[in-house]
Design an enzyme around this catalytic site. Sequence first.
Site, short mmCIF file in Angstrom:
data_model
loop_
_atom_site.label_atom_id
_atom_site.label_comp_id
_atom_site.label_asym_id
_atom_site.label_seq_id
_atom_site.Cartn_x
_atom_site.Cartn_y
_atom_site.Cartn_z
N ARG A 1 9.90 -42.55 -3.49
CA ARG A 1 11.25 -42.28 -2.93
C ARG A 1 11.17 -41.58 -1.58
O ARG A 1 12.06 -41.70 -0.75
CB ARG A 1 12.07 -41.45 -3.92
CG ARG A 1 13.57 -41.33 -3.55
CD ARG A 1 14.33 -40.67 -4.69
NE ARG A 1 15.78 -40.66 -4.51
CZ ARG A 1 16.51 -39.56 -4.34
NH1 ARG A 1 15.93 -38.38 -4.30
NH2 ARG A 1 17.82 -39.64 -4.20
N ILE B 1 21.47 -41.95 -0.22
CA ILE B 1 20.54 -42.63 -1.13
C ILE B 1 20.95 -42.15 -2.52
O ILE B 1 21.16 -40.96 -2.73
CB ILE B 1 19.06 -42.32 -0.80
CG1 ILE B 1 18.10 -42.94 -1.82
CG2 ILE B 1 18.79 -40.84 -0.69
CD1 ILE B 1 16.61 -42.80 -1.45
N SER B 2 21.09 -43.07 -3.47
CA SER B 2 21.59 -42.70 -4.80
C SER B 2 20.61 -41.78 -5.52
O SER B 2 19.43 -41.75 -5.22
CB SER B 2 21.80 -43.96 -5.64
OG SER B 2 22.61 -44.89 -4.96
N ALA B 3 21.15 -41.05 -6.51
CA ALA B 3 20.32 -40.16 -7.33
C ALA B 3 19.40 -40.99 -8.21
O ALA B 3 19.79 -42.05 -8.70
CB ALA B 3 21.20 -39.27 -8.19
#
Length: 208
Positions: A35, A61-63
């Site tokens: 990530r 950016i998504s969790a």
Amino acid sequence: MDDLKERGETLVEHLKSQGLLKSPEIIKAFREIPRHLFVREKDINHAYADYPLPIGYGQTISAPHMVSMCTEFLEPKKSDKVLEIGSGSGWQAAILSRLVRKVWTIEFDPFLAEFARRNLEKAGVKNVEVIKGDGWLGYPKKAPYDKIIATCAVPGISRHWIEQLRDKGIIIAPVGGSWFQELTVGRKARGKLKTENHGGCAFVPLRR
Ligand code: SAH
């Protein structure tokens, strides 16, 4: 670098213990796609925390827990052609790239489309194509898709997506208002989409 790898492993173990990461192939994909290659330089120290991070231009950016859930709900298969709406950092597309044949991902913002392309290249991902455009319309050129995932909030599922989804295909989208949505999973059968809700979520809204 070793420290980041260790934090990545701790995050995967956390997502597994929460029951969010289940399938061995998806767990492997999370381990293989770092990530930290998909966040801004200044946020690297937060890359393995389980929350969304800003990526500029008002987007995020998504969790990790959300990307785990969406990926599991999509039931990715090696033969799948996948359409994503909202490339953002490219991380969700990169995870999927390890699990399916090819991903086409559409991004509305030209700078983020470039950001996603660069990040995917850094991660050595070859089977994702980033397209700059309006994802509400889908991407008819490569339809039909086996799976479609929207990572921006929509008031309802776009009829274009349903049209471009193969029969028995799966769609995932956060459906609702600008602040709060239901994570909606739809399956197409005989031309119609049957949907189920899988709890609340908060994605940035689709722009047109
Ligand atoms: N999947 C991303 C997170 C995306 S955030 C990741 O893994 O990082 C949602 C993204 O949707 C933003 O980048 C936003 O610019 C994009 N977006 C908003 N409206 C859009 C539209 N109409 N078509 C395509 N992308 C859109």
